[in-house]
Motif scaffolding. Sequence first.
Motif, mmCIF file in Angstrom:
data_model
loop_
_atom_site.group_PDB
_atom_site.id
_atom_site.type_symbol
_atom_site.label_atom_id
_atom_site.label_comp_id
_atom_site.label_asym_id
_atom_site.label_seq_id
_atom_site.Cartn_x
_atom_site.Cartn_y
_atom_site.Cartn_z
ATOM 1 N N HIS A 52 0.862 -1.177 0.000
ATOM 2 C CA HIS A 52 0.000 0.000 0.000
ATOM 3 C C HIS A 52 0.903 1.233 0.000
ATOM 4 C CE1 HIS A 52 0.991 -0.320 4.303
ATOM 5 N NE2 HIS A 52 0.666 0.968 4.398
ATOM 6 N N LEU A 53 0.299 2.397 -0.067
ATOM 7 C CA LEU A 53 1.070 3.639 0.055
ATOM 8 C C LEU A 53 0.623 4.365 1.313
ATOM 9 C CD1 LEU A 53 3.036 5.861 -1.052
ATOM 10 C CD2 LEU A 53 0.985 6.949 -2.020
ATOM 11 N N HIS A 54 1.586 4.630 2.193
ATOM 12 C CA HIS A 54 1.322 5.468 3.358
ATOM 13 C C HIS A 54 1.599 6.918 2.960
ATOM 14 C CE1 HIS A 54 1.190 6.658 7.591
ATOM 15 N NE2 HIS A 54 2.228 7.440 7.306
ATOM 16 N N PHE A 55 0.584 7.785 3.137
ATOM 17 C CA PHE A 55 0.704 9.197 2.741
ATOM 18 C C PHE A 55 0.434 10.091 3.946
ATOM 19 C CE2 PHE A 55 -1.401 13.149 1.405
ATOM 20 C CZ PHE A 55 -0.414 13.697 0.581
ATOM 21 N N GLU A 56 1.326 11.071 4.167
ATOM 22 C CA GLU A 56 1.148 12.048 5.244
ATOM 23 C C GLU A 56 1.234 13.462 4.707
ATOM 24 O OE1 GLU A 56 3.543 11.714 8.743
ATOM 25 O OE2 GLU A 56 3.253 9.528 8.924
ATOM 26 N N ALA A 57 0.495 14.376 5.368
ATOM 27 C CA ALA A 57 0.647 15.816 5.146
ATOM 28 C C ALA A 57 1.184 16.399 6.443
ATOM 29 C CB ALA A 57 -0.689 16.450 4.788
ATOM 30 N N ARG A 58 2.206 17.268 6.341
ATOM 31 C CA ARG A 58 2.876 17.757 7.540
ATOM 32 C C ARG A 58 3.110 19.271 7.465
ATOM 33 N NH1 ARG A 58 7.968 13.458 7.868
ATOM 34 N NH2 ARG A 58 6.767 11.551 8.398
ATOM 35 N N THR A 59 3.296 19.851 8.637
ATOM 36 C CA THR A 59 3.699 21.259 8.705
ATOM 37 C C THR A 59 5.215 21.388 8.733
ATOM 38 O OG1 THR A 59 3.554 21.222 11.128
ATOM 39 C CG2 THR A 59 1.587 21.944 9.906
ATOM 40 N N GLY A 60 5.907 20.276 8.973
ATOM 41 C CA GLY A 60 7.369 20.264 8.990
ATOM 42 C C GLY A 60 7.862 18.994 8.323
ATOM 43 N N ALA A 61 9.184 18.877 8.208
ATOM 44 C CA ALA A 61 9.746 17.718 7.508
ATOM 45 C C ALA A 61 9.772 16.466 8.380
ATOM 46 C CB ALA A 61 11.163 18.048 7.042
ATOM 47 N N GLN A 62 9.697 16.630 9.687
ATOM 48 C CA GLN A 62 9.905 15.513 10.597
ATOM 49 C C GLN A 62 8.603 14.857 11.070
ATOM 50 O OE1 GLN A 62 13.033 14.484 10.995
ATOM 51 N NE2 GLN A 62 13.636 16.208 9.679
ATOM 52 N N TYR A 63 8.772 13.660 11.544
ATOM 53 C CA TYR A 63 7.662 12.890 12.137
ATOM 54 C C TYR A 63 7.078 13.677 13.310
ATOM 55 C CZ TYR A 63 5.415 9.252 14.934
ATOM 56 O OH TYR A 63 4.529 8.519 15.688
ATOM 57 N N GLY A 64 5.733 13.595 13.459
ATOM 58 C CA GLY A 64 5.059 14.257 14.567
ATOM 59 C C GLY A 64 4.425 15.594 14.190
ATOM 60 N N SER A 65 4.661 16.097 12.969
ATOM 61 C CA SER A 65 4.068 17.369 12.545
ATOM 62 C C SER A 65 2.909 17.136 11.569
ATOM 63 C CB SER A 65 5.123 18.259 11.872
ATOM 64 O OG SER A 65 5.661 17.631 10.726
ATOM 65 N N ASP A 66 2.318 15.942 11.659
ATOM 66 C CA ASP A 66 1.280 15.572 10.700
ATOM 67 C C ASP A 66 -0.013 16.348 10.916
ATOM 68 O OD1 ASP A 66 1.560 13.555 13.059
ATOM 69 O OD2 ASP A 66 -0.581 13.421 12.455
#
Length: 264
Positions: free
Chosen positions: A236-250
């Motif tokens: 599958h494809l996991h897709f995220e939108a973030r305010t920053g480049a790092q994990y936790g800003s989703d």
Amino acid sequence: MAFGSRAAGKHRGSSRLSRKTAGYAGIAALATTGVVGSLAGPAFAASDKAPSMEDTGLNAVVTAEDLQGQIEAQADAQEHAAEAAALKAKAEAEAKARAAEAKQKAEEKAKAEREAAERAAREEERKRLNTFVVPVEDSYVSTQWHAGGGMWSSGSHTGIDFHAASGTTVHAVGTGTVVEAGWGGAYGNNVVIKHADGTYTQYGHMSSLSVSVGDQVSAGQQIGLSGSTGNSSGPHLHFEARTGAQYGSDIDPVAYLRSHGVDV
């Protein structure tokens, strides 16, 4: 009653001296009255010898009509020359004005064309930067954002999963710069893209990547193929939108895509 000794009824012709004197007087009279000089010819013919210029005191016989005609001809010539010069100057001035007007119109046209081209380019760039697409075509969201479960270390899903068989083309959702491309731990092979509006999108569990860090990508461009690398239960494809480049800003990826005109 007779006077003198001359015989009655017979007159002698004028003497040569008298004729010459009369001729001289005729020349002077002609010069004074303006009679055509050629009329003095008979006076000269009547004498045995034409008087010299020293005798008459005249250099040439010129009538008043001749002099007036010469003056008028000269005046006409000067007037015609002045008119021709004025017409030439006017024509040159008009030609110069037309050339200046044509140059101005050409410059205005070129300026308008440049401005139109610049507006078109800006509009094209605006569209390019604001055009977003789904990361996987003809797919659907199989797992929602913030879904709970023990599969995620945070206790909830930080993105959404798009159903995709292994090897399905994965697209960049929008124009941007690749800031991460490679192994991402639990995300397996992943890519992170920074977009023009300052947001980031992340693509995980891919089987292979098509881009490298620093690459400029556009909406719809292939960045890799889907897979099941990392902490994954299947392709599958996991897709995220973030305010920053790092994990936790989703942030909510569905709302993010919809705010950019993508129907999810």
